[in-house]
Design an enzyme around this catalytic site. Structure first.
Site, PDB file in Angstrom:
ATOM      1  N   SER A 141      -8.784  -0.667  -0.264  1.00 59.91           N
ATOM      2  CA  SER A 141      -9.942  -1.644   0.156  1.00 59.91           C
ATOM      3  C   SER A 141     -11.186  -1.325  -0.609  1.00 59.91           C
ATOM      4  CB  SER A 141      -9.965  -1.483   1.623  1.00 59.91           C
ATOM      5  OG  SER A 141     -10.873  -2.559   2.218  1.00 59.91           O
ATOM      6  N   HIS A 177      -8.938  -8.172   5.057  1.00 60.81           N
ATOM      7  CA  HIS A 177      -7.769  -8.434   4.755  1.00 60.81           C
ATOM      8  C   HIS A 177      -6.901  -9.314   5.497  1.00 60.81           C
ATOM      9  CE1 HIS A 177      -8.812  -4.817   2.490  1.00 60.81           C
ATOM     10  NE2 HIS A 177      -9.235  -4.071   3.824  1.00 60.81           N
TER      11      HIS A 177
END
Lengths: 548, 308
Positions: free
Chosen positions: B86, B195
């Site tokens: 991430s 996400h």
């Protein structure tokens, strides 16, 4: 008649001679200088060639595969690779770099994620996923190689090869290319004047190159007894009692798990206490597993033919010539093709394991997003219809009185109901079914079909599937030993009791086994050090297995 | 045998993480550069209070991981691959030469700000262990509604998967997972539904901004969050950096892929050991260590011995 006379029947040979002609700039004899290997491969191989690259789950032609991956994709492209095992990163780099485009293979466990990804990305075209002998067979029929890249221990200046204990698949690959006007290139660890023995004659070999380091060889089949659990011991006791003793199994092949290592280590203790020596497990198709040493030393094992070698077992094997197949130099002669055939046809029983089994007993090691292939298991783990020789165990599988009835090979799956990470082994549908659609295969990558499985063993008990006479009964028998998995939860207690009474399933107590007796103290050797003691110091375990 | 550096994402932050960085000249230089780019003393970013803001969290993660990766580089240790989880992808992009640290700082700051603005309250993430991605997908899809959207998000390990969405939706999925036998099912301390498609517009804005940033061809491959492929192309890296915010991170595949490419040592940049713990479970054939647990000197020693 005129046309037939004009046709050349030597086009393959002529093409080969042209390639050999071009090699004169690199070498005047059959020895390729180590530093010029990439150039040599670019000279000898043509775009579109079918190239066999040696590598199974143990021995790898690692120098040649690394060299091929360094070739210029402008010179070498569209190769059709034929590889038993896709195990090294550069095996798939060949496709990533555009050197190769199509693959036929058997096993890709160490590269299973990349295999699935590259298929999805269209970077490689799949031929088929084969079993080992199926792939070897096709080398002589419709996948005849243009080039074979193989590995050996030593060569002399005539190109004669010594492959030592790890002969494995080298002779088969060399034969397929060498006798079809293909080109054979062998990497060797060492060039020498005199070989301990000739495993492959030099007239079958075109070029030899000394590798910058010895070929990759992994001790993949060594299982440290320290990691064998009580549950695996319980399952091993059930197999010995409820299958080997019951059916009189004399010849067999095992997988390489801790559960089968437990079986090997219980023969001199538990097996002995049942008075079974000489009655079961006398002949084996198996690599020289160190955990087999106590059974050999105590006189259980009469013969072992091997697919490959095992690092550290060389001296032991050489000193036990009555048991193993060895050359006049004393070292092991393994042969993957012949041992696969022996394991397919000549043994009574195969014991394997799996990651997933469905309610009909189909199994696969393919899980979502991972394309591992099969290796040799499907050949071992099926009933070869061509078998004719009878044995007590084989005949014992006959369930009807038809005058033309024949026996069956015993195919046994030993699994715990849950894998590590709490994943159930018994599932409603195999991931392999999804992989067929995800990856665009023509058939689902099933490893062993349910119809071939005669017995399933779990920590709960044994299902005698060969006795079932309907799919419904088969499902019930599997559910009865599937624990608290989604399949096991479907089982009906009353139906299970009936199956038990009729001998379609057996729990440990039905076999006279007390669960509390399944202890590590039963193992003939509890660690690698004790295996070394059993071998009288002949077994030399690789460093990673030494704790002393 | 190959070496990979892995860069942690949100969830790894710790109070005082910038204060406890190794005392190495290259690391100190990074702190100084960060101060110049951001225009304030970065050592105020890692207090408990400051770390309530995702902007401070993401900036602190980037600064600490880049500081230590530059210390490795200064000592002559260059990995064969980089991968970030991430927000960690920006540290990975700096290490592989795809992006300048100063650009990464500005992008991460913007990323944090956009994420904070997108969903001020009522949204977040949860984590389930014991089920695979497909099972969690089915659970989330059955519960998700227009009012309470919830999605399966990151795949951290074969049996550890996150969900993202509205808090009531997440709680319902966690409840269901618990009832169906998940080993753990809990809410994460994250206030943004990262996400998943709820952040599509954040991904678009980041992409617009990244369009004017100089992204170069990396000198070592960069493992992509979204596709779990190794990237060697600057445009693909640009897309991954922009859109990893709105797509699941496929860490399980990323770490497996690194191993299949021959990685046998994975070193996690600070802070924390979240990725190391995951990798140890998933990759028994490789050695996984973190600078926070093992110390810079030990990790340097391991890497040098390993790569020689």
């Amino acid at each position: 008649m005129q046309a037939a006379k004009q046709r050349s029947w030597n086009t393959r040979l002529e093409a080969k001679q042209k390639r050999l002609e071009k090699m004169k700039g690199i070498t005047s004899n059959r020895i390729i200088p180590t530093r010029q290997i990439v150039e040599a491969l670019e000279t000898l191989i043509m775009p579109g060639d079918r190239v066999v690259l040696e590598g199974n789950n143990q021995k790898q032609a690692s120098f040649l595969s690394a060299a091929l991956a360094q070739a210029d994709p402008k010179k070498l492209f569209d190769l059709h690779m034929i590889m038993s095992s896709i195990s090294r990163p550069e095996h798939l780099d060949l496709f990533e770099y555009g050197i190769a485009s199509k693959v036929d293979f058997s096993y890709a466990g160490p590269q299973s994620l990349r295999m699935a990804q590259m298929l999805e990305d269209g970077k490689l075209t799949m031929g088929e996923i084969h079993t080992y002998v199926e792939l070897y067979g096709r080398l002589f029929i419709d996948l005849i190689p243009s080039v074979a890249l193989v590995a050996a221990d030593k060569a002399d200046s005539e190109g004669n090869l010594y492959t030592g204990p790890n002969t494995e698949e080298t002779p088969t690959l060399v034969e397929a290319a060498g006798f079809s006007s293909g080109i054979v290139i062998a990497q060797v660890n060492e060039l020498t004047d005199e070989l301990p023995r000739v495993d492959i004659p030099g007239s079958w070999i075109d070029f030899v190159v000394v590798a910058d380091k010895p070929y990759q060889l992994e001790p993949l089949f060594t299982r440290d007894p320290r990691h064998i659990t009580d549950i695996q011991i319980l399952q091993a006791m059930m197999v010995i009692r409820g299958i080997y003793e019951k059916h009189g199994v004399k010849s067999l092949n095992h997988g390489i798990g801790y559960n089968t290592a437990a079986i090997e280590l219980l023969l001199p203790t538990y097996g002995e206490s049942l008075g079974l020596k000489g009655k079961i497990c006398r002949h084996w198709a198996l690599n020289p597993h160190p955990t087999l040493i106590p059974a050999i030393e105590s006189g259980w094992v009469e013969s072992v033919h091997c697919f490959g070698g095992e690092v550290g077992m060389e001296k032991y094997v050489a000193a036990r010539r009555d048991v193993f197949f060895t050359g006049h130099d004393g070292s092991l002669r393994s042969n993957r093709t012949l041992c696969q055939l022996a394991g397919q046809y000549a043994v009574d029983l195969f014991v394997g394991s799996s990651l997933q089994i469905d309610e009909a007993g189909n199994s696969s090691t393919v899980t979502r997003g991972r394309l591992a292939g099969f290796g040799g298991a499907p050949n071992m783990g099926h009933d070869p219809g061509g078998r004719r020789h009878s044995s007590q165990a084989w005949l014992d599988m006959m369930t009807d009185t038809d005058p033309l009835a024949r026996g069956r090979k015993l195919v046994v799956q030993v699994v715990e109901t849950f894998q590590n990470g709490n994943k159930p082994v018994f599932v409603e549908s195999l991931d392999a079914a999804g992989a067929k659609a995800d990856i665009g295969l023509e058939t689902a990558p099933v490893m062993i079909y349910g119809q071939d499985v005669t017995h399933i063993v779990t920590e709960e008990g044994i299902a005698y599937l060969y006795k079932t006479d309907s799919m419904e009964e088969r499902r019930q028998a599997i559910a009865a030993i599937a624990g608290v998995t989604p399949i096991g939860l479907k089982h009906d207690i009353k139906a299970s009791e009936k199956l038990r009474r009729e001998g379609l399933i057996a729990l440990p107590e039905d076999l006279g086994i007390r669960r509390t007796d399944a202890k590590r103290s039963l193992l003939a050797a509890k660690n690698v050090e004790e295996l070394v003691e059993w071998s009288e110091g002949l077994y030399e375990p690789p460093a990673k297995f030494r704790s002393w | 045998m190959k070496l990979a550096f892995v860069f942690p994402g949100q969830g790894s932050q710790k109070n005082g993480m910038l204060h406890s960085l190794p005392d190495h000249p290259a690391a100190l230089e990074v702190l100084q550069e960060a101060r110049e780019v951001i225009g304030e003393n970065v050592l105020v970013l890692d207090t408990d209070k400051a770390l309530k803001s995702t902007v401070s969290v993401q900036l602190s993660l980037l600064i600490s991981s880049v500081a230590v990766s530059k210390a490795f580089k200064a000592e002559g240790v260059i990995p064969d691959f980089v991968a970030g989880h991430s927000a960690g992808a920006f540290g990975a992009a700096v290490m592989c030469g795809a992006m300048d640290f100063s650009d990464a700082l500005e992008m991460v700051k913007l990323r944090g700000e956009l994420m904070e603005q997108a969903f001020p309250s009522g949204y977040g993430m949860g984590v389930i262990t014991g089920f695979d991605a497909r099972t969690v997908n089915e659970l989330a899809a059955a519960i998700s509604s227009e009012e309470n959207p919830v999605y399966r998000s990151n795949i951290n390990a074969a049996d550890q998967v996150t969900i993202s969405g509205s808090i009531p939706g997440i709680k319902e999925v966690l409840d269901q997972a618990g009832q169906r036998g998940a080993r753990t099912a809990e809410l994460l301390n994250v206030s943004v539904p990262s996400h998943c498609p709820l952040l599509n517009s954040v991904g678009d804005s980041l992409y617009d901004k990244l369009a004017s940033v100089n992204i170069r061809v990396p000198y070592i491959p960069y493992a992509a969050n979204r596709t779990a492929r190794l990237l060697r192309d600057s445009e693909q890296i640009r897309e991954d950096l922009a859109y990893n915010v709105s797509h699941p991170v496929r860490w399980y595949e990323i770490s497996s892929l690194l191993c299949e490419h021959g990685t046998r040592l994975l070193i996690e940049m600070p802070p924390g050991n979240v990725l190391t713990t995951l990798n140890k479970r998933t990759l028994p054939g490789a050695r996984s260590v973190s600078v926070d647990e093992n110390g810079l000197d030990n990790c340097l020693f391991l890497a040098k011995r390993f790569c020689s």
